[in-house]
Design an enzyme around this catalytic site. Structure first.
Site, mmCIF file in Angstrom:
data_model
loop_
_atom_site.group_PDB
_atom_site.id
_atom_site.type_symbol
_atom_site.label_atom_id
_atom_site.label_comp_id
_atom_site.label_asym_id
_atom_site.label_seq_id
_atom_site.Cartn_x
_atom_site.Cartn_y
_atom_site.Cartn_z
ATOM 1 N N ASN A 84 2.492 2.183 6.486
ATOM 2 C CA ASN A 84 2.463 2.616 5.082
ATOM 3 C C ASN A 84 2.588 1.457 4.098
ATOM 4 O O ASN A 84 2.103 1.548 2.969
ATOM 5 C CB ASN A 84 3.610 3.621 4.870
ATOM 6 C CG ASN A 84 3.945 3.824 3.410
ATOM 7 O OD1 ASN A 84 3.283 4.566 2.703
ATOM 8 N ND2 ASN A 84 4.975 3.127 2.920
ATOM 9 N N TYR A 149 -8.044 -4.360 -2.493
ATOM 10 C CA TYR A 149 -7.381 -3.122 -2.054
ATOM 11 C C TYR A 149 -8.410 -2.180 -1.415
ATOM 12 O O TYR A 149 -8.189 -1.638 -0.330
ATOM 13 C CB TYR A 149 -6.714 -2.477 -3.269
ATOM 14 C CG TYR A 149 -5.915 -1.231 -2.968
ATOM 15 C CD1 TYR A 149 -4.622 -1.316 -2.469
ATOM 16 C CD2 TYR A 149 -6.439 0.036 -3.216
ATOM 17 C CE1 TYR A 149 -3.878 -0.168 -2.208
ATOM 18 C CE2 TYR A 149 -5.711 1.181 -2.958
ATOM 19 C CZ TYR A 149 -4.428 1.075 -2.464
ATOM 20 O OH TYR A 149 -3.690 2.214 -2.206
ATOM 21 N N LYS A 153 -8.481 -0.910 2.508
ATOM 22 C CA LYS A 153 -8.307 0.497 2.905
ATOM 23 C C LYS A 153 -9.552 1.034 3.632
ATOM 24 O O LYS A 153 -9.431 1.851 4.546
ATOM 25 C CB LYS A 153 -7.980 1.359 1.687
ATOM 26 C CG LYS A 153 -6.628 1.017 1.039
ATOM 27 C CD LYS A 153 -5.455 1.252 1.974
ATOM 28 C CE LYS A 153 -4.123 1.053 1.267
ATOM 29 N NZ LYS A 153 -2.967 1.310 2.146
#
Ligand code: NDP
Length: 246
Positions: A84, A149, A153
């Site tokens: 996470n 980012y 992802k």
């Protein structure tokens, strides 16, 4: 009674804290990992006896084997891993340096690989385990000014599928959760300073409001449980419909 053991990276705040809370309140011994000891200690006070904080920077890849070995030495097994921990960086495309790009990739992607690799070595011995990667809507559609980012992802989703086909035959399930816009410190930075972005995010979220960390935690608990024993390789949106919003 033999307890299940989970690692939640970034478990000291936001979504990770909610997942750790959900796990501990369901009897799962949960190791939370983060850099900020104060945050981790506050989480420990909140979550109690089943929560074990370890201060560690997951972007320091060469130390990951030591981190995982420490957990094994202390708790004997790892049944659940939630990758996470993550950082975001909102900047115009041409202003991002290679170092900044690399920092996001190392934290959000390379650490997920390195931690999973070390944990899987132990899960393979038991022939079971559940790994949950926290992805993002940024992997599903284009969001401006978050290039590193988004790349990180999207790669996490690819890795989830590749790991699922390689490891599921050996008893290890790998899934992603793709949160939409969830109310945490990360979204406060990204949205509260940018009302236009916030109204755009909410405008394409059919439910019309930001999600809560607990919404993601409920999905993580499900994916970690035997109730999800036939589920692997999925990217599960928890997003108030954001992924399919008009
Ligand atoms: P927060 O900023 O609240 O939490 C991020 C956590 O990651 C912190 O606990 C932080 O702990 C930890 N972390 C960051 N870098 C490192 C590192 N190098 N080593 C160890 N721990 C680290 O953000 P969220 O809870 O919102 O985000 C959690 C995850 O959910 C992230 O992967 C994010 O990309 C993803 N996500 C969030 C969304 C949202 O709307 N909030 C939407 C989509 C995805 P510390 O500072 O102590 O190191």
């Amino acid at each position: 009674m033999h307890k299940r053991v989970a690692i939640v990276t970034g478990g000291g705040s936001g979504i990770g804290l909610a997942i750790a809370e959900k796990f501990t309140s369901n009897g799962i011994l949960t190791v939370i990992v983060g850099r900020d000891e104060n945050k981790l200690n506050a989480a420990k006070s909140q979550l109690g006896d089943l929560c074990f904080p370890i201060s560690h920077d997951v972007s320091n890849l060469s130390t990951i084997p030591v981190l995982i070995e420490k957990v094994i030495q202390q708790f004997g097994q790892i049944d659940i891993l939630v990758n996470n921990a993550g950082i975001n960086m909102k900047k115009d495309f041409t202003t991002i340096t290679d170092e900044e790009f690399q920092q996001v990739i190392t934290t959000n992607l390379c650490s997920v690989f390195a931690i999973s690799r070390e944990v899987v070595k132990h899960m393979l011995i038991k022939g079971s385990g559940s790994i949950i990667n926290i992805s993002s809507m940024a992997a599903q559609y284009g969001i401006p000014r978050v290039i590193a980012y988004s790349a990180s992802k999207a790669a996490v989703d690819g890795m989830t599928r590749a790991m699922a086909v390689e490891l599921s035959p050996k008893g290890i399930r790998i899934n992603s959760i793709a949160p939409g816009f969830i109310e945490t410190a990360m979204t406060a930075v990204a949205l509260n300073t940018d009302p236009e972005r916030k109204s755009k995010a909410l405008g394409r979220t059919p439910m019309g409001y930001l999600g809560q960390p607990e919404d993601v935690a409920n999905a993580a608990l499900f994916l970690a449980s035997d109730a999800a024993k036939y589920i692997t390789g999925v990217i599960l949106p928890v997003d108030g419909g954001n992924a399919i919003g008009f």
